[in-house]
Each structure stands twice: as C-alpha cells, then as structure tokens.
Design a protein around this motif. Structure first.
Motif, PDB file in Angstrom:
ATOM      1  N   TYR A 174       0.831  -1.206   0.000  1.00  0.00           N
ATOM      2  CA  TYR A 174       0.000   0.000   0.000  1.00  0.00           C
ATOM      3  C   TYR A 174       0.864   1.254   0.000  1.00  0.00           C
ATOM      4  CZ  TYR A 174      -2.621   3.899   1.944  1.00  0.00           C
ATOM      5  OH  TYR A 174      -3.145   5.143   2.161  1.00  0.00           O
ATOM      6  N   HIS A 175       1.866   1.311   0.864  1.00  0.00           N
ATOM      7  CA  HIS A 175       2.697   2.518   0.960  1.00  0.00           C
ATOM      8  C   HIS A 175       3.558   2.710  -0.295  1.00  0.00           C
ATOM      9  CE1 HIS A 175       1.517   3.601   4.979  1.00  0.00           C
ATOM     10  NE2 HIS A 175       1.789   2.376   5.434  1.00  0.00           N
ATOM     11  N   ILE A 176       3.962   1.622  -0.915  1.00  0.00           N
ATOM     12  CA  ILE A 176       4.695   1.748  -2.182  1.00  0.00           C
ATOM     13  C   ILE A 176       3.764   2.293  -3.258  1.00  0.00           C
ATOM     14  CG2 ILE A 176       5.828   0.457  -4.036  1.00  0.00           C
ATOM     15  CD1 ILE A 176       6.927  -1.434  -1.902  1.00  0.00           C
ATOM     16  N   ASP A 177       2.546   1.768  -3.308  1.00  0.00           N
ATOM     17  CA  ASP A 177       1.569   2.224  -4.300  1.00  0.00           C
ATOM     18  C   ASP A 177       1.279   3.711  -4.138  1.00  0.00           C
ATOM     19  OD1 ASP A 177      -0.589   1.398  -6.370  1.00  0.00           O
ATOM     20  OD2 ASP A 177      -1.726   2.514  -4.857  1.00  0.00           O
ATOM     21  N   ARG A 178       1.241   4.187  -2.904  1.00  0.00           N
ATOM     22  CA  ARG A 178       0.981   5.610  -2.629  1.00  0.00           C
ATOM     23  C   ARG A 178       2.258   6.436  -2.685  1.00  0.00           C
ATOM     24  NH1 ARG A 178      -3.594   6.171  -4.060  1.00  0.00           N
ATOM     25  NH2 ARG A 178      -3.781   8.158  -2.952  1.00  0.00           N
ATOM     26  N   GLU A 179       3.359   5.795  -3.081  1.00  0.00           N
ATOM     27  CA  GLU A 179       4.683   6.438  -3.191  1.00  0.00           C
ATOM     28  C   GLU A 179       5.150   7.004  -1.855  1.00  0.00           C
ATOM     29  OE1 GLU A 179       4.787   9.175  -6.450  1.00  0.00           O
ATOM     30  OE2 GLU A 179       4.395   7.623  -7.944  1.00  0.00           O
ATOM     31  N   GLU A 180       4.739   6.350  -0.782  1.00  0.00           N
ATOM     32  CA  GLU A 180       5.217   6.693   0.563  1.00  0.00           C
ATOM     33  C   GLU A 180       6.362   5.740   0.891  1.00  0.00           C
ATOM     34  OE1 GLU A 180       1.614   6.180   2.742  1.00  0.00           O
ATOM     35  OE2 GLU A 180       0.659   7.985   1.923  1.00  0.00           O
ATOM     36  N   PHE A 181       7.469   5.924   0.187  1.00  0.00           N
ATOM     37  CA  PHE A 181       8.554   4.943   0.213  1.00  0.00           C
ATOM     38  C   PHE A 181       9.249   4.874   1.574  1.00  0.00           C
ATOM     39  CE2 PHE A 181       8.520   6.380  -4.352  1.00  0.00           C
ATOM     40  CZ  PHE A 181       7.818   5.290  -4.812  1.00  0.00           C
ATOM     41  N   ALA A 184       7.173   2.808   3.760  1.00  0.00           N
ATOM     42  CA  ALA A 184       7.279   1.398   3.351  1.00  0.00           C
ATOM     43  C   ALA A 184       8.561   0.783   3.895  1.00  0.00           C
ATOM     44  CB  ALA A 184       7.245   1.298   1.829  1.00  0.00           C
ATOM     45  N   ILE A 185       9.664   1.537   3.823  1.00  0.00           N
ATOM     46  CA  ILE A 185      10.939   1.049   4.370  1.00  0.00           C
ATOM     47  C   ILE A 185      10.815   0.817   5.874  1.00  0.00           C
ATOM     48  CG2 ILE A 185      13.330   1.694   4.858  1.00  0.00           C
ATOM     49  CD1 ILE A 185      13.348   3.154   2.156  1.00  0.00           C
ATOM     50  N   SER A 186      10.195   1.765   6.561  1.00  0.00           N
ATOM     51  CA  SER A 186      10.028   1.656   8.016  1.00  0.00           C
ATOM     52  C   SER A 186       9.204   0.429   8.392  1.00  0.00           C
ATOM     53  CB  SER A 186       9.357   2.930   8.548  1.00  0.00           C
ATOM     54  OG  SER A 186       9.096   2.828   9.930  1.00  0.00           O
ATOM     55  N   GLU A 187       8.115   0.188   7.662  1.00  0.00           N
ATOM     56  CA  GLU A 187       7.277  -0.979   7.946  1.00  0.00           C
ATOM     57  C   GLU A 187       8.051  -2.268   7.678  1.00  0.00           C
ATOM     58  OE1 GLU A 187       4.405  -1.211   9.322  1.00  0.00           O
ATOM     59  OE2 GLU A 187       3.841   0.900   9.388  1.00  0.00           O
ATOM     60  N   GLY A 188       8.843  -2.278   6.625  1.00  0.00           N
ATOM     61  CA  GLY A 188       9.651  -3.454   6.325  1.00  0.00           C
ATOM     62  C   GLY A 188      10.662  -3.747   7.410  1.00  0.00           C
ATOM     63  N   GLU A 189      11.294  -2.701   7.919  1.00  0.00           N
ATOM     64  CA  GLU A 189      12.285  -2.883   8.984  1.00  0.00           C
ATOM     65  C   GLU A 189      11.621  -3.386  10.273  1.00  0.00           C
ATOM     66  OE1 GLU A 189      13.988   0.990   9.026  1.00  0.00           O
ATOM     67  OE2 GLU A 189      15.522   0.511   7.517  1.00  0.00           O
ATOM     68  N   ALA A 202      13.918 -12.244   3.991  1.00  0.00           N
ATOM     69  CA  ALA A 202      14.874 -12.007   2.905  1.00  0.00           C
ATOM     70  C   ALA A 202      14.216 -11.232   1.768  1.00  0.00           C
ATOM     71  CB  ALA A 202      15.426 -13.335   2.388  1.00  0.00           C
ATOM     72  N   LEU A 203      12.972 -11.591   1.444  1.00  0.00           N
ATOM     73  CA  LEU A 203      12.247 -10.894   0.381  1.00  0.00           C
ATOM     74  C   LEU A 203      11.979  -9.442   0.767  1.00  0.00           C
ATOM     75  CD1 LEU A 203      10.808 -11.093  -2.355  1.00  0.00           C
ATOM     76  CD2 LEU A 203       8.736 -11.784  -1.126  1.00  0.00           C
ATOM     77  N   VAL A 204      11.582  -9.210   2.012  1.00  0.00           N
ATOM     78  CA  VAL A 204      11.331  -7.847   2.488  1.00  0.00           C
ATOM     79  C   VAL A 204      12.621  -7.026   2.453  1.00  0.00           C
ATOM     80  CG1 VAL A 204      10.672  -6.461   4.490  1.00  0.00           C
ATOM     81  CG2 VAL A 204       9.346  -8.504   3.897  1.00  0.00           C
ATOM     82  N   LEU A 205      13.713  -7.623   2.867  1.00  0.00           N
ATOM     83  CA  LEU A 205      14.993  -6.923   2.886  1.00  0.00           C
ATOM     84  C   LEU A 205      15.425  -6.536   1.467  1.00  0.00           C
ATOM     85  CD1 LEU A 205      17.008  -5.983   4.981  1.00  0.00           C
ATOM     86  CD2 LEU A 205      18.204  -8.165   4.759  1.00  0.00           C
ATOM     87  N   LEU A 211      13.836   0.055  -2.578  1.00  0.00           N
ATOM     88  CA  LEU A 211      13.238   1.328  -2.179  1.00  0.00           C
ATOM     89  C   LEU A 211      14.310   2.372  -1.871  1.00  0.00           C
ATOM     90  CD1 LEU A 211      10.330   0.029   0.085  1.00  0.00           C
ATOM     91  CD2 LEU A 211      10.140   1.038  -2.190  1.00  0.00           C
ATOM     92  N   HIS A 212      15.401   1.962  -1.266  1.00  0.00           N
ATOM     93  CA  HIS A 212      16.494   2.913  -1.012  1.00  0.00           C
ATOM     94  C   HIS A 212      17.048   3.469  -2.323  1.00  0.00           C
ATOM     95  CE1 HIS A 212      17.021   3.038   3.271  1.00  0.00           C
ATOM     96  NE2 HIS A 212      17.097   1.716   3.399  1.00  0.00           N
TER      97      HIS A 212
END
Length: 722
Positions: A174-181, A184-189, A202-205, A211-212
């Motif tokens: 969702y955050h990637i789709d809304r370009e809130e990158f 999205a990184i924060s949620e992944g971490e 591993a996939l999330v990382l 995203l970086h």
C-alpha cells in the motif's frame, strides 16, 4: 491462502451420524471438485507476472476467468443447498476469493463479511484480512489500511505467522503504491525485527534495498542487498539481491568487486537462466571504463547467445549508444534502436529506442535537405549541373530496370510544374535582394547553350531525382540556415552530443551571420558553454541576448540565468490578450480562450507571451478538450521554436514519444506501399543510350523554360522562428 483442513475419509466413515453423512455426500458431490478447481486456479494466479509488493492485482487470463466463474457457480450451490455442511465456511471463503480475483470486489466483500459473521476461529483473521484487501482495491484506502493493520496486530499476538506475513505484505505494498517509500521502508524494517520467517524476511529486505535506490541511497541499498543472504532467501531472491549489489558496486566505483561478483554469478550453473542479464552487466563495466571495443563485443555476444533475455534487448540499446556516441555511425545506431523498438518486453526501453530512432531519422532528413538545397542553389548558378544530374538519374532508371521497354520518359526530370504553393514575401529588402539574384541567374540561363548528351558522356549515376528549384537563392539559403539550427538543437537536446551541436551553431553564424535565428543560436551557445563549465563565456552570451534582443522571448530566459529583472512591459499588447485568455479559461470559455491564444501566436511572433500561449493551447487540448493530436501539434511548435524555454522542456518528452509513434505508423504505411508497388513492377530491359537520346531535348527545354520567380515566396518557418 489456506482453507480449513478436514479429517481423512477413512476416519469419517467410522461415524454414522447424519452430520457426517451430509459432509460425506457434500464432499463427493460438490465440494471435492470445487476445492480441486480452487487449488488449480490459485496456482495459476500465483504464476501470473506480478511484483510481490504490487498492490494492484494482475490481469487474469481468459482461462482463469472462465474457471473463476465455474468456482462461483459450484460454491453457490453448496451455499444454497448445503448450509448445514461442515464445508459451508470453506465454500463461503472460496466464493469470496473467486469474486475478488474476478474483480468484483463488492460481492467479494459481502462474502467475507458473511464469513466473518460466522465467528469461526479458523477464519476470523483471514476473513478480516480479505475485507481489508477488498476495501483497498475499491480505493477506500483509509478504511482498508486500518482493517489490515488491526489484523496484523492480532496476528502478532496470536503468533499466526502466515497471516502476519500477508498483512505486512499488504501494508508495505500500500505505501509503495501511494509512493510513501520511507514509510514502506520503516514498515519493512519493523517486520524484520519481529519475524521468525527467514524466507519472507529475505524478500522484504531485498525490497527495502530497491526502495532505497529510489532515493539514491546507494550505501543503504547496498547494505540491504548484502544482508539478504544472512536469511534464507528463495532461489530468485538470492540471485536478484546479489545481482543488484554487483550493479550497485559498479555505480559506486567498486569496479573490481563488481566484476568479480558478476563473474561468480555467470559461472554458477544454477543461474544459467539469468546469464544474458549478467553478461550484459559485465559489458556495462567495460562501457563505463571506456573500453568501447570490448563492450561492443560483449553486447554483440549477449545479443547472439541470449537472444530471448532482457539483457539482449538492453544490449541492442547499448550497441546503438556506442554507434551513436562513440563512432557517430548514426545509420548503424538506428538499426540497433529499431531492433529494440520491435520488442514488447520493456516499455521504457522501447520508448527510449523510439526517441533515439526518431532523432536519427530527423538527422538524416536535415542532412538530406541541406544537401538538396545546396545542390539547387548550384542548379540556379550553373544550370548545366541540373542537366548532368538529370541524365545521371536517367541512367539509374535504366540500369535499375525501373523503366519498361516501351516507356518514354517524356516528363521533364526535376521540374514540378504543378507546384503552386508560392506566396509573396513581406520583407521588401528580401524581395529586392532576391530579385537581383534571380535576375543574374536568369541571365546565366538565357545565355547558356543547349546541352547534348554527348557533353556528359560519363558513368555518373544519381539515384535521387533532381528537382529544379521554383524559389530563389535567398529562400534556399534561409532553409539551409533553418536546418543548421535544427541540427544543432537535435544534437544538443536529443542526441546529446554537445560538441556536434556547437559545430552546427557555429557554422550557422559563420555562413549566415545576419540570420533571424541569431538570438536563438546565441542562447543555445550560451547553454553549451554553461554545460562545459565556461561561465564567463556563457554569461557573456546570455547578457548579449538580454541587452540586444529585449523583445525576444529568450531575453527573459537569459534574465533568469543572470538573475536580472524580467522584461515584462505594459507596452506588450500580447500581455493584455493573454490575461483575458486566462480569465476565460477559468470561466470555462475554452473556445474563446483558444481564439485569443492562437491570435497571440500568429500576430505577436516576437512577444515573450508567444511560447506561453503555445504551451497553454497545447495544455487545453490535452487536459480540457481531450484532443491529444492537436495538443501534440502545438507542443511540437513550442519545442521547435523555443527549445530552451521552460515551457518547451516541460513538454519535450511528450513530443518525443508522439513523434516516435507517428514515425512508426508512417514506416508501416510506407512499407505497405512499397510492397504494393514492387508487385506491380515488371521491369523490361531497354538501352541506356536510347532513352538518354530521346530525353535530351526535353531536359534542355526544361532548364530554359523552367519558371524563375522574381519574388521570393514567404518562408513561414522564418516568421515562426524569429
């Protein structure tokens, strides 16, 4: 997505209760087939191309759609007639699932709401998760995200790892789709900190690394890619992370490390399906190191050895780049770009190739036009050259077999007597100059003796039909100047060869120092020196444009470069008109606004409001009236006439894409016409001498009788480019 498991049939048969017997008959009559079809379609959907963190669901195939309808029908029968069956909740989930992937999110949402209302522990989190997914697909973003986040929190408490993974995937998507990158990184971490699923971590990382890169955080991206192998990535994630890391090391200047990593991947037999992409990146290392010959050979190998890979498509693009940027072999470059244009694998690569191919086509045309105009000037000054070229063209027709045995060439070669597109000039000085020039040319023609074929007995062959000009020398020279300027712009902005651009700009000022393109050329040269870091020279040219051409639109562009006051004045009548047009746009009177804006572009060619008017006309056609072709016309004029203005830069990508598409259509049409002509041709041999003898008198008459205009036609392109 899982569905509830049941006891083996052998155990069920031990019991004889009505409920068990109902389950037994339901299982064999309906549910078994429904479940097996669900498993089959679910597997097919999982194989559809889709980024793991893409919120939008993939387009389904016709076969999948048909099977989804079958699943809906089968599940519906269970829901209608077997409400007491233990399979009811499974059927309810499958029904909602089928509606979801068929794109009917409203009905899917109802099914999942009904499933949630049953209150079964098995489907509590699952049903709510799918409700959240439906809301997001229906673009109820705030509501959908809140539901998914609540499911995530509950899954964490209940230690339901499968639902937790799905919830985090949806949230990150969702955050990637809304370009809130960054979010999205924060949620992944956050997920990686709490997860015990090393494969999904591993996939999330890996996604965090990608995203970086969007922020050009290369060091952070490299760290993320390098850490993927600390977990348990699947085959594809393991390769992708190391591949991206190798590419990133090249960009960071760590060439040796990058080369070693790529060679290691290339030598791994298990990665053979990726060899084309890997070998392409090895070629990019050589290209970055300016080892162009080595890079060319590698890209050629990629193209031949791994033709079906994406690396092969990119290799063709780079082969075109080398031929264009390194060897200036534009014909060969176009061949490679056209190969990329023919693929449907990567739209971005295709568009890039189309733009460069179109630019090279324009380059070839401008060069050809300059050559033709120069030759036509020669025809006026030395008419025997036209006679010689006409005979050479006749030889070509005979030798190529384009003339049939019984065909007489009785149409004068080169003279277009039907050309009536002649207007009178408005510049009296130009008329005077043209008249004297053409009078001298007329004198040469009238005193020239009649030529015979024997005077030109050579093997000279010309494949292009010569055309005797119907305009004067001044118009031809003006056209050459225009084409020089166009070539300069083409090399500077499209082909990105500033030194070649400088050559044509400088040539224009040397050969035609009084050209009306002078302020534009000076501004372009100032930009050239600015890109070269020569601020003193660039500022000097900007200042000259600012001081000497105060009414020209580029004067204000120069003012911006020099931090000087803009030159808007109350004396410019176009300003008042433009303000009226703006107010009419706000009131929705688009037709009236267009009339005023077009009047500005025609009646005030020197006004600083002309480029702004052209931009606004295009904007109205594109965004208000939905006439993209009309918008492209005005955007093209804007780019051609004011290439260095902010307005032109804003629409230049759109113009390039439009021209590339038009060129593709034109090429297809031309090829179809050529194929049709080829089928009609039935060439017959005829002696060259016979045809030349019969046409000698005709060509002599053409030279003497060809009308020479004493008034130069108005070159509207000059007016446009003032």
């Amino acid at each position: 997505m899982r569905i509830k498991k049941f006891l083996p049939l052998a155990i069920l048969l031990i019991f004889t209760g009505c409920g068990i017997w109902t389950d037994f008959t339901t299982f064999f009559n309906l549910y078994f087939n429904t479940r097996e079809l669900y498993y089959q379609v679910d597997e097919e959907i999982s194989k559809l191309p889709k980024d793991p963190f893409q919120l939008k669901e993939p387009e389904i195939t016709g076969t999948i759609k048909t099977n989804l309808i079958k699943i809906q029908e089968k599940a519906s029968k269970i829901l209608q007639h077997e409400a007491e069956s233990s399979y009811f909740d499974n059927a309810l989930f499958i029904s909602g699932w089928a509606f979801y992937y068929n794109g009917d999110y409203i009905k899917a949402n109802r099914k999942f709401q009904e499933l949630a209302s049953l209150g079964t522990e098995e489907y509590d989190l699952i049903s709510r998760l799918w409700i959240g997914k439906c809301e997001l697909q229906m673009r109820n973003f705030e509501k959908g995200l809140k539901i998914v986040e609540e499911v995530r929190d509950s899954a964490l408490v209940r230690e339901d790892e499968e639902v937790l993974n799905d919830a985090y995937k949806i949230i990150i998507s969702y955050h990637i789709d809304r370009e809130e990158f960054e979010t999205a990184i924060s949620e992944g971490e956050k997920y990686i900190e709490i997860s015990e699923d090393d494969k999904f971590s591993a996939l999330v990382l890996y996604q965090i690394g990608l995203l970086h890169l969007k922020f050009n955080n290369q060091e952070e991206a490299a760290s993320a890619f390098a850490s993927v192998l600390d977990y348990s990535p699947d085959f594809e994630t393991a390769f992708n992370s190391q591949f991206e890391l190798a590419k990133l090391k090249r960009e960071l200047g760590q060439i040796d490390e990058s080369r070693d990593m790529l060679n290691s991947l290339y030598n791994e037999g298990k990665y053979s399906s990726f060899w084309g992409d890997v070998y392409y990146e090895i070629g990019m290392i050589e290209y970055s190191a300016e080892n162009y010959e080595r890079a060319f050979n590698i890209f050629t190998d990629v193209n031949s050895l791994y033709a079906s890979s994406k690396g092969a498509i990119k290799a063709n693009l780079m082969l075109g780049e080398i031929m264009r940027n390194v060897y200036a072999d534009y014909d060969s470059a176009k061949v490679y770009y056209d190969k990329v244009k023919g693929n449907n694998v990567d739209q971005e690569l295709k568009e890039t190739a189309e733009i460069y191919s179109q630019s090279i086509t324009s380059y070839i045309k401008f060069k050809s036009d300059i050559q033709q105009s120069s030759r036509q000037i020669m025809y006026i000054l030395e008419p025997q050259e036209f006679f010689r070229d006409s005979l050479a063209y006749n030889r070509f027709l005979v030798q190529s077999g384009a003339v049939k045995n019984d065909q007489k060439i009785d149409q004068p070669f080169g003279t277009d007597t039907t050309n009536t597109n002649v207007t009178t000039p408005t510049d009296t000085a130009a008329i005077s100059d043209t008249t004297s020039t053409l009078a001298a040319a007329d004198s040469v023609i009238s005193t020239t003796p009649i030529f015979s074929v024997d005077d030109f007995d050579d093997d000279y062959i010309l494949e292009i039909k010569p055309i005797f000009p119907t305009v004067g020398i001044d118009s031809l020279e003006s056209k050459i100047a225009k084409d020089y300027f166009a070539l300069g712009n083409l090399f500077f902005s499209d082909l990105m060869r500033p030194d070649s651009a400088y050559y044509y700009y400088d040539l224009l000022l040397k050969d035609y120092p009084e050209t009306k393109y002078k302020p534009r050329v000076m501004f372009a040269l100032a930009t050239y020196f600015e890109t070269k870091g020569n601020k003193e020279q660039s500022d000097s040219l900007y200042l000259e444009v600012y001081n000497e051409y105060k009414t020209h639109p580029l004067a204000n562009e120069s003012a911006k470069k020099l931090n000087k006051p803009l030159l808007f004045t109350d004396s410019d009548p176009a300003q008042t008109k433009y303000l009226i047009a703006e107010s009419q746009i706000e009131e929705g009177e688009l037709d009236s606004a267009l009339v005023i804006l077009k009047n500005i572009s025609h009646e005030h060619p020197e006004s600083i409001f002309k480029p702004k008017s052209l931009y606004t006309i295009g904007w109205i056609y594109e965004n208000k009236i939905n006439q993209p072709d009309s918008a492209a016309v005005y955007y093209s004029v804007l780019v051609d006439e004011y290439r260095n203005s902010d307005y032109a830069k804003a629409v230049n990508p759109k113009v390039n894409n439009y021209k590339a598409e038009q060129q593709r259509i034109e090429n297809e049409k031309k090829k179809a016409e050529e194929d049709a002509k080829q089928q009609e041709l039935d060439p017959q041999p005829e002696t060259q001498k016979e045809i030349l003898d019969e046409d000698t008198q005709v060509i002599n008459e053409q030279i003497i009788n060809s009308p020479v205009n004493l008034e130069e036609p108005t070159d509207t392109t000059q007016t446009k480019n003032d």
